[in-house]
Design an enzyme around this catalytic site. Structure first.
Site, PDB file in Angstrom:
ATOM      1  N   SER A  67      -2.882  -2.169   5.047  1.00 37.24           N
ATOM      2  CA  SER A  67      -1.917  -3.206   4.971  1.00 37.24           C
ATOM      3  C   SER A  67      -2.337  -3.068   3.188  1.00 37.24           C
ATOM      4  CB  SER A  67      -1.646  -4.358   5.212  1.00 37.24           C
ATOM      5  OG  SER A  67      -3.296  -4.753   5.191  1.00 37.24           O
ATOM      6  N   HIS A  73       3.795  -6.150  -1.883  1.00 40.17           N
ATOM      7  CA  HIS A  73       2.770  -5.840  -0.570  1.00 40.17           C
ATOM      8  C   HIS A  73       3.899  -4.897   0.254  1.00 40.17           C
ATOM      9  CE1 HIS A  73       3.945  -7.199   4.089  1.00 40.17           C
ATOM     10  NE2 HIS A  73       2.539  -7.173   4.135  1.00 40.17           N
ATOM     11  N   TYR A  93       2.240  -0.562   7.384  1.00 38.18           N
ATOM     12  CA  TYR A  93       2.342   0.458   8.121  1.00 38.18           C
ATOM     13  C   TYR A  93       1.052   0.379   9.411  1.00 38.18           C
ATOM     14  CZ  TYR A  93       6.072   0.653   4.873  1.00 38.18           C
ATOM     15  OH  TYR A  93       7.480   0.873   4.198  1.00 38.18           O
TER      16      TYR A  93
END
Length: 353
Positions: free
Chosen positions: A143, A157, A160
């Site tokens: 992230s 942003h 996964y």
């Protein structure tokens, strides 16, 4: 004797090949993987290992692309361990010329799901059968949140992740989640179209129905209810994705992760040297305040992290900007550039049709 000599030679070659491979992997990543290269290689056909390699690669790709745009700054790389199981790698760049704060985190954690976290999942319709109140889980993900200095460069942003839970009878529930979204301070239609188009192409390779579905989900998810506006101009977002098959979902997630650099880096390059006024900088700070509100009040990942015993708070709150501002009763003038972005945040647009 001949056969033994041949076998020894083959074994030595195989070992040399492994060492070479290991060296290459080390150079490819920002730090050694949480599970260790040997373990990942031993289980390389398993999806968990392939997902860990994918998140490590994504972290390195994004960090290198950002560092290339901000040569004076460098990432601090922290590998950390969680005593309950697993750990992670946090890469954070602070106070660069281009990026005020850019963080790209990998975490690979396992252990027992806290009752609070299990409750949150059940509220989304997961039927989780615990054994003696215990639910073993494994979660991993990459992230990132990137807060640029220049108000004409949007915040971005992405995240996964993969989740696996073992129920009382030994059956495993698994799912993927993730998304990529853009939060500009000022609206630039060309950038918005480029961003959405790049994500749409990644989705379309797998199924034409995915982009419209996940674009809408993104607009709905990043909604700051108490403000009546979205956090940004969206992108894609999905969760609990467990069909058509593990392999197909993994390939889809891979395509999305590979789209991160091309959807965002060109926008940064285009605007990082734009001139801006103190008023524009102030508006950026106010918009960042909204970003903080969403992350602390609604974001599912932040909530899960704060509810997981032994989680690393610094990594969870890495998404917050270095600076932000809250002004009492601030309203931008009508028909201003500031009012224009608010209009889009209140009424999401279709950027690609």
């Amino acid at each position: 004797g001949l056969a033994l000599g041949l076998w020894r030679r083959q074994a030595a070659l195989a070992a040399a090949r492994e060492d070479e491979e290991e060296k290459e992997l080390r150079q490819r990543f920002m730090a050694p993987p949480v599970s260790g290269l040997r373990e990942l290689r031993r289980r390389r056909r398993e999806l968990r290992s392939r997902m860990e390699l994918l998140i490590m690669e994504t972290q390195a790709e994004v960090c290198r692309a950002l560092a290339a745009l901000d040569p004076g700054a460098s990432f601090s790389v922290d590998s950390w361990e969680r005593k309950e199981g697993g750990g992670g790698i946090s890469c954070v760049l602070q106070d660069g010329e281009v990026f005020e704060k850019a963080g790209v985190n990998v975490s690979v954690v396992s252990g027992l799901l806290s009752e609070e976290a299990a409750r949150q999942m059940r509220s989304r319709g997961k039927s989780l059968k615990a054994k003696d109140g215990k639910l073993p889980f494994c979660a991993m993900g990459v992230s990132s949140v990137i807060h640029p200095k220049n108000p004409h460069v949007p915040t971005m942003h992405f995240n996964y992740r993969y989740f696996e839970i073992e129920e009382a009878d030994g059956t495993k529930q698994w799912w993927f989640g993730g998304g990529t979204d853009l939060t500009p301070t000022y609206l630039n239609e060309e950038d918005a179209i480029h961003f959405h188009k790049t994500l749409k192409e990644a989705c379309d390779k797998h199924d034409l129905k995915l982009y419209p579905k996940y674009k809408k989900w993104c607009d709905d998810y990043f909604y700051i209810k108490h403000r009546g506006e979205r956090r940004g101009i969206g992108g894609i977002f999905f969760d609990d994705m467990d069909s058509p098959s593990k392999e197909e979902v993994f390939q889809f997630v891979r395509s999305c992760a590979k789209a991160v650099v091309p959807c965002y880096i060109p926008i940064v390059k285009k605007h990082c040297h734009d001139s801006f006024t103190p008023e524009e900088k102030q508006w950026q700070q106010l918009r960042r305040g909204r970003y903080v509100e969403f992350n602390l009040v609604y974001d599912r990942g932040t909530k899960f992290g704060l509810l997981t015993p032994g989680s690393r708070i610094e990594s969870i709150l890495m998404s917050l900007p270095l600076t932000a501002r809250w002004e009492y009763m601030h309203t931008p003038p009508e028909s201003s550039k500031e009012a224009e972005i608010l209009e889009v945040l209140r009424n999401p647009k279709d950027w690609v049709h």
